[in-house]
Motif scaffolding. Sequence first.
Motif, short mmCIF file in Angstrom:
data_model
loop_
_atom_site.label_atom_id
_atom_site.label_comp_id
_atom_site.label_asym_id
_atom_site.label_seq_id
_atom_site.Cartn_x
_atom_site.Cartn_y
_atom_site.Cartn_z
N THR A 170 24.59 23.88 -17.62
CA THR A 170 25.19 25.16 -17.24
C THR A 170 25.62 25.08 -15.79
O THR A 170 24.81 24.74 -14.92
N ILE A 171 26.88 25.34 -15.54
CA ILE A 171 27.43 25.35 -14.19
C ILE A 171 27.71 26.80 -13.80
O ILE A 171 28.44 27.51 -14.50
N HIS A 172 27.15 27.23 -12.68
CA HIS A 172 27.30 28.62 -12.22
C HIS A 172 28.34 28.64 -11.09
O HIS A 172 28.11 28.08 -10.01
N PHE A 173 29.47 29.25 -11.35
CA PHE A 173 30.52 29.37 -10.35
C PHE A 173 30.29 30.66 -9.56
O PHE A 173 30.35 31.76 -10.11
N LYS A 174 30.01 30.51 -8.27
CA LYS A 174 29.51 31.62 -7.47
C LYS A 174 30.58 32.67 -7.17
O LYS A 174 30.31 33.87 -7.18
N GLN A 175 31.80 32.24 -6.86
CA GLN A 175 32.83 33.20 -6.46
C GLN A 175 33.31 34.04 -7.63
O GLN A 175 33.59 35.23 -7.50
N THR A 176 33.42 33.43 -8.80
CA THR A 176 33.97 34.13 -9.97
C THR A 176 32.89 34.64 -10.91
O THR A 176 33.20 35.28 -11.91
N SER A 177 31.61 34.28 -10.62
CA SER A 177 30.47 34.70 -11.45
C SER A 177 30.60 34.22 -12.89
O SER A 177 30.11 34.87 -13.82
N GLN A 178 31.27 33.08 -13.07
CA GLN A 178 31.41 32.49 -14.40
C GLN A 178 30.29 31.47 -14.63
O GLN A 178 29.82 30.83 -13.69
N VAL A 179 29.85 31.33 -15.87
CA VAL A 179 28.87 30.32 -16.25
C VAL A 179 29.47 29.47 -17.37
O VAL A 179 29.88 30.01 -18.41
N LEU A 180 29.54 28.18 -17.13
CA LEU A 180 30.12 27.25 -18.10
C LEU A 180 28.99 26.47 -18.77
O LEU A 180 28.12 25.92 -18.10
N CYS A 181 29.01 26.41 -20.09
CA CYS A 181 27.97 25.73 -20.86
C CYS A 181 28.57 24.51 -21.57
O CYS A 181 29.57 24.63 -22.29
N ALA A 182 27.91 23.36 -21.39
CA ALA A 182 28.43 22.11 -21.96
C ALA A 182 27.29 21.29 -22.57
O ALA A 182 26.37 20.89 -21.85
N PRO A 183 27.31 21.04 -23.86
CA PRO A 183 26.30 20.18 -24.48
C PRO A 183 26.32 18.78 -23.88
O PRO A 183 27.39 18.20 -23.66
N VAL A 184 25.14 18.23 -23.61
CA VAL A 184 25.01 16.96 -22.91
C VAL A 184 24.68 15.84 -23.91
O VAL A 184 23.73 15.95 -24.70
N LYS A 185 25.45 14.76 -23.85
CA LYS A 185 25.17 13.58 -24.67
C LYS A 185 24.25 12.61 -23.96
O LYS A 185 23.51 11.85 -24.59
N GLY A 186 24.32 12.57 -22.61
CA GLY A 186 23.48 11.61 -21.90
C GLY A 186 23.57 11.77 -20.40
O GLY A 186 24.58 12.24 -19.86
N HIS A 187 22.47 11.39 -19.72
CA HIS A 187 22.41 11.34 -18.26
C HIS A 187 22.35 9.87 -17.85
O HIS A 187 21.56 9.10 -18.42
N HIS A 188 23.15 9.49 -16.85
CA HIS A 188 23.21 8.08 -16.49
C HIS A 188 23.30 7.89 -14.98
O HIS A 188 23.35 8.87 -14.22
#
Length: 653
Positions: free
Chosen positions: A88-106
């Motif tokens: 989840t990425i929280h965009f502070k100026q626009t108060s938007q929250v983006l949700c993205a399913p994660v396949k892997g951390h590398h």
Amino acid sequence: MIDENKQTHNAIIHMTSDEQACYATLCETNTQWAKAFEQYLMQGRDLVTARLIASIYRENLVEGYTHSHFIDHIQVPTSPIQHVDVLTIHFKQTSQVLCAPVKGHHAFNRIDVAGPFYWQQADHYERVMHPNDVLDVIIAEDNNYQGSAAEQFRDDLNNSACYMALAVSYQQMTYHNSTDTLLTTIEHQNDSYLASEQAVVEGHPLHPGAKLRKGMSPTETIAYSSEYGHAIPLRFVLIRRDHVRTQQLDKSFDTILFETFEGLQDACQTVLNTYQLAPADYHLMVVHPWQYTHILTTDYEAELAQQIMIPVDYTYDYYAGLSFRTLMPSFPDVSPHIKLSTNVHITGEIRTLSEQTTHNGPLITQILQDITAKDTWFAHVPTHAVAELAGVHFFSPTDTADVQERRSEQLGTLLRHNIYHNLDETDLPLIPSSLIVRMPQQGTSLIVELVNRYAQQQPEIEQHTAIQQWFSRYAGALIDYVMPLLIKYGIALEAHLQNTIAVFDKQDGLLKRMYIRDFEGLRIDTAQLNQMGYDTVHFHEKSRVLTNSQKSVFNKAFYATVQNHLGELVVALSDHYKIDGLEADLWYIVREQIQALFNTFRNSDMDPQRLQDIETIFFNPVIDYKCVTTMRLLDEAHAYTYIKVDNPLATNK
């Protein structure tokens, strides 16, 4: 047009103008493909959106890394994402929250995400319909990105998403009934190398402009892009010798062409006889048919009218590689590969061919061949540079400086050695970009197939060990060639996935040899190479490859070889096998192999301070990572932007 009634998660898909043009073309030419294009339109968009979201996180674009969290969405009752690990990425100026399913951390703060993606507002979730929805938020977050570069990037994402959908739908339509794996499919082709280039339908694994084809119509994209496999008729022109500049390794440019293409010399003589002109006054050039159609008759109209430039009534079929402007014959034809100029915007820039590329290629080849012949270190390294045989570019002595550069770069040709001259029937040559690719109905990528083939030949060892052995052989061939050239000679090859040819043993799947090609994007520490006895005074006066910045040289080698090339393979292996500690083990192999080089060179007569400086950079806890999306937003095609990320080679790991 039936774009208004297609829905996904209750959201209506409105086709962009690029998508409408593409769909209309398919409806006229292939209705089955048109239906597949509709079906996979959102998948194409999501693949581009995924690259953009991963860039936000990795590059900390608009503080997307700083303001991100990972949440188990299975525990969120209202979430449509039934996934344990969601970014989840929280965009502070626009108060938007983006949700993205994660396949892997590398390593290198690399995160792989996969659509569908969602905007979250409290308990409400709205599907992200297009990568430009995300771009709009980026621009709103930071007014530094509110400019012409960002608007161009918006057009790029439109175009890229459209042609990603076109490529994916073609692949799905072509292979949906196939049970063959990618390895089997490639091995069944007459030309396995060309087949491997054509298999990389999704393009660059990280760049949001992966399938960008701005400047071409859908019909032209299908005709000229590698994944569609069409023969491309090379065009030839004669240009008066006072309007060209040439460079060669051994044989002249014209000699190579006349020896390669049967009937070409006669066709040239015929057209020269028509105008009563002497062959000695003209020089040949190969032209991409797109460039021939769109650029020749407009930008060189005066030269055509005055017989400074004369088209030759002769064509010869070649095929596009993944690089688009690099074309090749189909085996058993072993004619040279040819790199051409095209005024088409691909990935991050318009793919014309710089004067320095056609001029310096043979010169760099000569230096690399001399180094590897005289330096005993390379005697047992199974890796070689692919020779650039000869180059030519248009050069009008009457053009003003800015016009001269543009017109010179629009017409250039570089001839490259065909590595099939060096192979036998036991060899399987592949472009490493294809190693992370799989067939639509298969869950196994090409690299995994090769590793499994090796493991089957070694039943006495466990799987974890087999993976490490396979990877160690591969990484060693790359490292033992690229790193000594950097450390000793100051030459940083751009040995990423697309610029390399890996040759495997058909029987056991192990790497046998490696070839590194394309010197356009390399960097040379001029002082270091000169100190090692190699003069650079004959290089092109506009050479970007020559630099006094050791940092840019180190970054070039590390990014292309370690982060891009080996990094992608580590991701593919660790994602598939799900073995605890596998990724760390593979990076340990890379670290040990590079460290061994430094230990060897420390006992030689090399400058100890230089060794220490490079070693400090390579094994530092943090390392520079190129920000491909930030560069596009800031319109920095050549002035690279970097961010510091954790380094998996750090000696404290």
